[in-house]
Design a protein around this motif. Structure first.
Motif, PDB file in Angstrom:
ATOM      1  N   LYS A 403       0.848  -1.201   0.000  1.00  0.00           N
ATOM      2  CA  LYS A 403       0.000   0.000   0.000  1.00  0.00           C
ATOM      3  C   LYS A 403       0.884   1.252   0.000  1.00  0.00           C
ATOM      4  O   LYS A 403       0.937   2.019   0.964  1.00  0.00           O
ATOM      5  CB  LYS A 403      -0.918  -0.010   1.215  1.00  0.00           C
ATOM      6  CG  LYS A 403      -1.870  -1.203   1.256  1.00  0.00           C
ATOM      7  CD  LYS A 403      -2.733  -1.178   2.512  1.00  0.00           C
ATOM      8  CE  LYS A 403      -3.691  -2.363   2.536  1.00  0.00           C
ATOM      9  NZ  LYS A 403      -4.540  -2.367   3.760  1.00  0.00           N
ATOM     10  N   LEU A 404       1.585   1.445  -1.113  1.00  0.00           N
ATOM     11  CA  LEU A 404       2.567   2.517  -1.175  1.00  0.00           C
ATOM     12  C   LEU A 404       1.936   3.889  -1.395  1.00  0.00           C
ATOM     13  O   LEU A 404       2.546   4.909  -1.057  1.00  0.00           O
ATOM     14  CB  LEU A 404       3.588   2.205  -2.274  1.00  0.00           C
ATOM     15  CG  LEU A 404       4.398   0.914  -2.064  1.00  0.00           C
ATOM     16  CD1 LEU A 404       5.513   0.817  -3.095  1.00  0.00           C
ATOM     17  CD2 LEU A 404       4.966   0.825  -0.658  1.00  0.00           C
ATOM     18  N   LYS A 405       0.739   3.936  -1.942  1.00  0.00           N
ATOM     19  CA  LYS A 405       0.060   5.230  -2.048  1.00  0.00           C
ATOM     20  C   LYS A 405      -0.264   5.762  -0.656  1.00  0.00           C
ATOM     21  O   LYS A 405      -0.095   6.961  -0.380  1.00  0.00           O
ATOM     22  CB  LYS A 405      -1.216   5.087  -2.875  1.00  0.00           C
ATOM     23  CG  LYS A 405      -0.973   4.807  -4.352  1.00  0.00           C
ATOM     24  CD  LYS A 405      -2.281   4.729  -5.117  1.00  0.00           C
ATOM     25  CE  LYS A 405      -2.028   4.416  -6.594  1.00  0.00           C
ATOM     26  NZ  LYS A 405      -3.304   4.319  -7.363  1.00  0.00           N
ATOM     27  N   GLU A 406      -0.727   4.884   0.224  1.00  0.00           N
ATOM     28  CA  GLU A 406      -0.992   5.296   1.600  1.00  0.00           C
ATOM     29  C   GLU A 406       0.305   5.688   2.305  1.00  0.00           C
ATOM     30  O   GLU A 406       0.328   6.631   3.106  1.00  0.00           O
ATOM     31  CB  GLU A 406      -1.691   4.170   2.358  1.00  0.00           C
ATOM     32  CG  GLU A 406      -3.124   3.910   1.919  1.00  0.00           C
ATOM     33  CD  GLU A 406      -3.208   2.927   0.768  1.00  0.00           C
ATOM     34  OE1 GLU A 406      -2.195   2.769   0.044  1.00  0.00           O
ATOM     35  OE2 GLU A 406      -4.282   2.334   0.569  1.00  0.00           O
ATOM     36  N   LEU A 407       1.404   4.956   1.994  1.00  0.00           N
ATOM     37  CA  LEU A 407       2.697   5.298   2.588  1.00  0.00           C
ATOM     38  C   LEU A 407       3.159   6.673   2.109  1.00  0.00           C
ATOM     39  O   LEU A 407       3.749   7.445   2.874  1.00  0.00           O
ATOM     40  CB  LEU A 407       3.734   4.227   2.230  1.00  0.00           C
ATOM     41  CG  LEU A 407       5.116   4.361   2.886  1.00  0.00           C
ATOM     42  CD1 LEU A 407       5.011   4.217   4.401  1.00  0.00           C
ATOM     43  CD2 LEU A 407       6.084   3.315   2.331  1.00  0.00           C
ATOM     44  N   LEU A 408       2.898   6.983   0.851  1.00  0.00           N
ATOM     45  CA  LEU A 408       3.234   8.298   0.312  1.00  0.00           C
ATOM     46  C   LEU A 408       2.503   9.396   1.081  1.00  0.00           C
ATOM     47  O   LEU A 408       3.092  10.449   1.383  1.00  0.00           O
ATOM     48  CB  LEU A 408       2.880   8.347  -1.175  1.00  0.00           C
ATOM     49  CG  LEU A 408       3.060   9.693  -1.882  1.00  0.00           C
ATOM     50  CD1 LEU A 408       4.539  10.049  -1.964  1.00  0.00           C
ATOM     51  CD2 LEU A 408       2.435   9.644  -3.280  1.00  0.00           C
ATOM     52  N   MET A 409       1.254   9.174   1.389  1.00  0.00           N
ATOM     53  CA  MET A 409       0.486  10.156   2.140  1.00  0.00           C
ATOM     54  C   MET A 409       0.976  10.253   3.586  1.00  0.00           C
ATOM     55  O   MET A 409       0.985  11.333   4.186  1.00  0.00           O
ATOM     56  CB  MET A 409      -1.003   9.779   2.127  1.00  0.00           C
ATOM     57  CG  MET A 409      -1.587   9.656   0.724  1.00  0.00           C
ATOM     58  SD  MET A 409      -1.367  11.160  -0.269  1.00  0.00           S
ATOM     59  CE  MET A 409      -1.972  10.604  -1.870  1.00  0.00           C
ATOM     60  N   MET A 410       1.423   9.130   4.136  1.00  0.00           N
ATOM     61  CA  MET A 410       1.879   9.092   5.522  1.00  0.00           C
ATOM     62  C   MET A 410       3.200   9.827   5.686  1.00  0.00           C
ATOM     63  O   MET A 410       3.381  10.649   6.595  1.00  0.00           O
ATOM     64  CB  MET A 410       2.020   7.630   5.970  1.00  0.00           C
ATOM     65  CG  MET A 410       2.656   7.436   7.324  1.00  0.00           C
ATOM     66  SD  MET A 410       2.817   5.671   7.689  1.00  0.00           S
ATOM     67  CE  MET A 410       3.836   5.725   9.161  1.00  0.00           C
TER      68      MET A 410
END
Length: 855
Positions: A403-410
């Motif tokens: 879930k790298l999109k969520e990691l980008l936001m985090m």
């Protein structure tokens, strides 16, 4: 495409478009370097081509080339598929790749040395300091750590992507612990067997010498050694690691020990390997672990095990490590955006190989661009996923689940985005059909005084249906990659061997490996004997026996329970549920004495020495474990415990036969055999301790019924040997003579002890030139002398000839004679236990005083 080209290419390639296809030019004609390959394939019928591909599939599966071994995130199962259509590189194309790889590794090697010393590149403002200091792979503890004078990256790899125009771009740096070289070598072997005629038509560079060149690099790094040869080892995470197959392969082909951190110890500023010959100094380590896992003293923040004091030995110069500690900082994907600057800074030249456009979240403008173009980029973690999860535990769920999109936001700093250009495509043959797929090429190199780039590499294919060529997780198939030699030099370039090598010599067996061989033998014998004994008694049909018959066979059940250590199963034999007991001793994984538990222990110990055992032995062990799994999963109702018992007995014989046929007769084999012999001796002695006193008291009944004696012989696997030796019904004195003193029966105490004595002598040959006997040898000789002098007539006075005339007062068994038999069996038990302890103290105990020689 011209009509002639379509005919020669073969029907399976007719429908392929030429756009982006490496095999055909934009005009639709076959590329010259692929022409002979296509012509050769066209000579095969569809059925022949399919057979060749299926052969490659079988070979790949047998070798265990699994995709999870290559993954960077969480492990998932799924075997690699090897495509028989090779990737072919022109000589001039390969020359450009080779030059670009060597230029990049030289620059990044200088970067690694600089970052851990003066940090000039940061002072000069070439790259942002936060890219280094916020990298989980950067360790301040390694400041001014000594590195190899040639290059801190001794062996490494790069992932390259080829565009339809023929330009090669760098996708990844893999400078710390590169993986995949074993797949390259194995793929070449499979390809050569599947399509040998193609190699005859093309001047393909070989790849098999990579392991030899790497061992030479180790020797070069270790330098001259007084009084002998440098000892290099491969330091592995062990069987729990994702890349254990490759590490076993490399250690085996380099001729060096595969070790775990617990196999080594630091003494007086030197690193030593714990071997059956004591502590042996190590001069060079090929590490496959990250620094944080290598020394718990230098990296105090970690709870990982390691080799305490190793980093201090590196600083002292008493040990060399490749790749150098700290190389992982060059794998940081945020540096890819600055690759050209790094190359120009350290080499003064422009980059030969360009890098795929890469964006990182340290710059707010780049973050905004990434978020606006998520459908056009491939997201990756900034560092290795496992490293990131270890240093930032809160990211675990997002990283391991992709879930790298969520990691980008985090936290944008933890993610990079690559704008991947269109990749050129290659034909992929699968079950009679051909498709075009995008590819990535991993190229491997060795530095040193004679830098070497492996001609070819590992070509991996994108998963079918994937829209973008994303990270390494999206590749499941591989191709053999051929780099062609120039026509003027079609022979293999001669390799110069170092006079001072590392591989090809014998080294003492590591203590851990010796112990694994030993317990593998013990558990294998225990599983087989348990299954055999249960099979013998299962055939008696306990539930159908009369009370008197049960009384006759009850001692045999008691003997099995005693031998297997199933103390909780002790109960009155008259009320025993034989089916429950059989299941407990055969398939109950919760019972450590069950045959299934023993086979799982065989598998565990074998996996610890996977690089030292042959595929035949390993496959036999896996197949035996599968027997239990298949029985457990059986839902047809056809499963029968008796069939499983016999299958386990047969499988045990197959494994032992494979080991006897394929293993070298070295120290490992003799520890394996000794483990089996000690287990056999203990098992037989325990059973006789329970059964013999009972049988002796009913000796007169053997005149008309020797059923219990016959069952005992079957229980111990001795019935056929008894019949061949005596050709008579079973008599107690002959049974005891066979089981105790027969020189030619493998289950007798005499044979077992004599072979153990011989094995000690052979093991000592591999330990040192000192052939003097020690306490263990003396103890064995004393026991053999006692066994030879044992008076069987005193314990069992009813001789065979007298039994035919009936018992008399002179030959009637008494409590005194039975007690003498018990004492003799107790002494045998004590000997086997003492022999076991002697082996442990002498060969498996690692910290031997006075053995740490730093030379």
């Amino acid at each position: 495409m011209g009509k002639n080209d379509r005919t020669i290419a073969g029907s399976v390639f007719d429908h392929l478009p030429s756009a982006g296809n490496e095999v055909f030019s934009p005009a639709g004609r076959k590329e010259s370097h692929y022409r002979k390959c296509l012509d050769g394939l066209a000579r095969l019928s569809d059925e022949q081509l399919l057979d060749r591909q299926r052969f490659a599939d079988r070979a790949t599966n047998e070798l265990g080339l699994h995709a999870d071994r290559m993954r960077e995130g969480r492990q998932t199962l799924g075997a690699f598929q090897m495509d028989i259509f090779p990737r072919i590189l022109r000589p001039r194309e390969w020359k450009q790749i080779e030059a670009g790889v060597l230029q990049r590794v030289s620059a990044f090697g200088s970067f690694i040395s600089d970052i851990h010393a003066e940090k000039k590149i940061l002072i000069d403002g070439i790259i942002p300091p936060e890219l280094v200091f916020e990298d989980p792979s950067f360790h301040p503890e390694l400041h001014n750590i000594p590195v190899d004078e040639n290059c801190p990256i001794t062996v490494g790899a790069m992932d390259l992507l080829r565009t339809p125009s023929g330009e090669w771009k760098v996708l990844e740096n893999r400078f710390s612990t590169p993986t995949g070289i074993s797949y390259v070598i194995q793929a070449r072997r499979i390809q050569a067997q599947a399509l040998p005629e193609l190699f005859e038509a093309l001047p393909v560079y070989p790849v098999a010498s990579f392991a030899t060149r790497l061992s030479e690099a180790l020797a070069e790094m270790a330098g001259p050694v007084e009084n002998g040869q440098a000892l290099a080892v491969l330091l592995s995470e062990g069987e729990k690691g994702r890349h254990f197959f490759e590490e076993s392969f490399l250690a085996r082909h380099m001729g060096i020990p595969l070790t775990l951190p617990e196999d080594m110890v630091v003494r007086d500023g030197y690193v030593f390997l714990k071997t059956i010959n004591g502590l042996m100094r190590v001069h060079c380590i090929y590490r496959r672990l990250e620094p944080r896992s290598i020394d718990p003293v230098a990296f105090a923040s970690t709870n990982e095990s390691g080799i305490p004091g190793l980093v201090q030995c590196v600083r002292k110069g008493s040990i060399k490590i490749l790749n150098a500690l700290g190389c992982a900082v060059a794998d940081n994907r945020s540096l890819l955006r600055h690759s050209n600057d790094i190359i120009r800074y350290y080499t003064g030249k422009q980059a030969i190989l360009q890098t795929v456009p890469t964006f990182h979240g340290y710059d707010p403008d780049q973050v905004e661009w990434i978020r606006d173009n998520l459908d056009q980029v491939s997201l990756k973690t900034v560092s290795h996923p496992e490293t990131l999860v270890r240093t930032r535990p809160e990211t675990r769920e997002l990283v391991l689940n992709g879930k790298l999109k969520e990691l980008l936001m985090m936290d944008p700093r933890l993610v990079v985005a690559q704008q991947l250009p269109e990749s050129s495509k290659l034909p992929v043959y699968r079950e009679g059909k051909v498709t075009l797929e995008e590819t990535v090429l991993r190229v491997f190199f060795i530095t040193g005084k004679r830098p070497y780039v492996l001609p070819g590499g590992l070509t991996r294919l994108a998963r079918p249906g994937s829209e973008l060529l994303a990270s390494g997780e999206k590749h499941h198939s591989l191709k053999d990659t051929w780099a062609l030699q120039p026509e003027k030099n079609v022979s293999t370039r001669p390799g110069t061997r170092l006079e001072r090598g590392i591989g090809g010599t014998e080294y003492p067996l590591p203590s851990r490996a010796a112990e694994a061989f030993y317990w593998m033998g013990r558990y294998l014998e225990r599983a087989s004997s348990t299954a055999r004994m249960l099979k013998t008694l299962e055939e008696l049909r306990w539930s159908e026996l009369t009370p008197k018959e049960r009384e006759l066979y009850a001692p045999l059940w008691k003997g099995i329970i005693e031998a297997t250590g199933a103390e909780k199963s002790r109960r009155k034999m008259g009320s025993i549920n034989s089916d429950n007991l059989v299941e407990q001793l055969l398939t109950d994984e919760r019972n450590p004495a069950s045959a299934k538990s023993c086979m799982l222990s065989v598998h565990l110990n074998a996996s610890r020495i996977r690089s030292l055992i042959t595929p035949e032995v390993w496959n036999g062990i896996r197949n035996t474990c599968d027997l239990f799994s298949n029985a457990e999963d059986d839902s047809s109702g056809n499963f029968h415990l008796g069939e499983l018992m016999q299958s386990v007995v047969d499988s045990g014989d197959i494994i032992h036969g494979a080991a006897s046929r394929t293993l070298l007769r070295d120290a490992g084999w003799y520890f394996l055999e000794s483990g089996m012999l000690i287990e056999r001796g203990l098992n037989n002695t325990v059973i006789l301790s329970v059964v013999l006193p009972y049988i002796a008291k009913r000796q007169w009944e053997h005149l008309r019924d020797d059923t219990d004696l016959t069952a005992l012989l079957r229980l111990l696997g001795a019935l056929d040997a008894y019949h061949r030796k005596y050709r008579s019904r079973a008599y107690l004195d002959r049974v005891v003579a066979l089981l105790w003193r027969a020189r030619d029966f493998t289950g007798s105490a005499k044979f077992t002890t004599s072979t153990l004595r011989d094995n000690l002598s052979r093991i000592r040959h591999y330990v040192s030139s000192d052939q003097t006997q020690d306490a263990l040898d003396s103890q064995t000789e004393v026991f053999l002398s006692w066994l030879d002098g044992l008076s069987l007539e005193e314990m069992f006075p009813a001789r065979t000839l007298e039994l035919d005339k009936g018992l008399t007062r002179t030959n009637l068994p008494t409590d005194k004679t039975i007690d003498l038999a018990r004492k003799s069996l107790k002494k045998m038990m004590k000997f086997y236990e003492s022999f076991h302890m002697g082996l442990e103290d002498r060969y498996f105990s690692h910290h031997l005083p006075g053995k740490a020689d730093p030379r």
